[in-house]
Design a protein around this motif. Sequence first.
Motif, short mmCIF file in Angstrom:
data_model
loop_
_atom_site.label_atom_id
_atom_site.label_comp_id
_atom_site.label_asym_id
_atom_site.label_seq_id
_atom_site.Cartn_x
_atom_site.Cartn_y
_atom_site.Cartn_z
N ARG A 262 31.36 46.59 13.48
CA ARG A 262 30.03 46.87 14.00
C ARG A 262 30.15 47.51 15.38
N GLN A 291 29.19 49.67 10.54
CA GLN A 291 27.87 49.99 11.10
C GLN A 291 28.06 50.64 12.46
N ALA A 312 28.72 51.80 4.26
CA ALA A 312 28.60 52.01 5.70
C ALA A 312 27.18 52.45 6.06
N GLN A 313 26.79 52.19 7.30
CA GLN A 313 25.46 52.56 7.77
C GLN A 313 25.57 53.18 9.16
N VAL A 314 25.03 54.39 9.30
CA VAL A 314 25.02 55.05 10.61
C VAL A 314 23.67 55.72 10.79
#
Length: 518
Positions: A262, A291, A312-314
């Motif tokens: 993160r 993240q 994944a998160q961006v």
Amino acid sequence: MLSYDELTSPERELWDAFPEGRHVDLRTVASGDDCVAEGGHRGPGRTVRAAVIVALLQSANAAQPGAVACLRLAGAQISGHLNLAGAQIAHALWLEDCWFEEGVNLSGASTQSIAIVGSRVPGVEAGMIRIEGRLDLRRSRLERGSASPFHRRVTALSLINAHVSGAVNLNGAEITAPGEWAVSAGGLVAEGGLYCQDGFVTHGEVRLMGAQLPGGLHMRGAQLERPSQRGVALALDNAVASTLNFSDGFIAKGTVRLRGTRISDNLTFEGAVLKGPPDGNGPSLAALLMQAVDFDFTLARTPSGAVDLRGAQVAYLHDNEHSWPEVVELDGFVYGSIKADEAGGRREAVGRQDSVAHRVTWIRRSPGYNPQPYEQLASWYRKAGHDDDARRVLLAKQRHRRQTLPPAGRVWGHLLDVTVGYGYRPWLADIWLLLLTLLGTLSFDSHSPKATKPGEGFPFQPLVYTLDLLIPIGGLGQRTAWYWSNDALQGLAYLMIAFGWVLTTAVIAGVTRVLQKS
């Protein structure tokens, strides 16, 4: 217990300087053996026993009134094992350009700032240490290592579950492990950040799993290399950091693993080189469930191995022509915006003529069929106000899905694609209807049909008759009023009826699929 009479000349100098925090420098400018990188022993006139350093740090020689005791030593050879495991150290330690015959053990110690700068050390064991200040290992060479009490592997630098209130500075250091782990720092808390820049080199895996780095991890220009042909160069699983900087010539020969990491601000690989494991068995970047706010993946060269971004998160993704290898795992990857690195700067990667084709090719690099990457890309286009591009992406999704269907499903899929573009191109049905209407009108106008009931009904009209054949719902009264004695024309009439049903079914199926967003 050491007595003053037992001390050698350099040890007495250090003993006397400690209470006032004076600097003892045993380096000789004319001597070539001061270069730690080249090795060499200092000789008895510049040797200090580790036991003397331990005794001083344990307040064997009290500080003078009005002075702050501090151990500051440069250019010495440290003989024996510097063992401060579990010690409560109230004084700062500064060792520069020193040669250690044996490793340093700081496990479980509580201490002030520690600096071992430009020195050569056969391993530092500092698991569970508590440092009220910084840990400075700049320009030092750590190698060989010793067995850690927490694991069986040989580690050159162990900071497992260490807590440093300041920064950990490894700038310019070279860390080599004969086994697999050059740095083992799972659970490390470095409030001031971890700095591995300015020529930092490792031979062996760097393990920072579960580390907490409020000040970030800075590896600009670092070189990480696995001594074996396979494996991980950097493991940051489940770590928490403000920023991760792998830019400006950062090189990783082995997998960079950011599984569950993160990052509250930016993650950058700008100008980096990700070579992956030398044997090719493993990804160059594994960032599953990672993240980050800003993800800069504008590499200097195309990665040798796969890039895994599943889950994944961006918020912002930056890429360029070198970002994506042949295999890219994108299932579950969520982003808010994509900015392309082009000549003259970066801009939102929409509006270009080849934008959709380029992004669909990017998705197709992912093994197998997964609908989520297409839905995510289409959602981004919609938010950017490019609805036509979004429909092109969803059409590409259906064409990709068609390849996974059984033969009957593929045939029906081709029919939907040709007729109405899976519902994303309904105007195709109008074109087919226009062509069939023109064909039927011209064909039926050249002959005269026979009336089903002579003398009744409206006269024959080729255009209306053709439309009556093509439209399966309702009726215009022409289809049932006339028939053909010519087998070819009667067959054409039946064919028109079949085409009408196919077009109607395809339109309904395509529109339904769009409405369901399948």
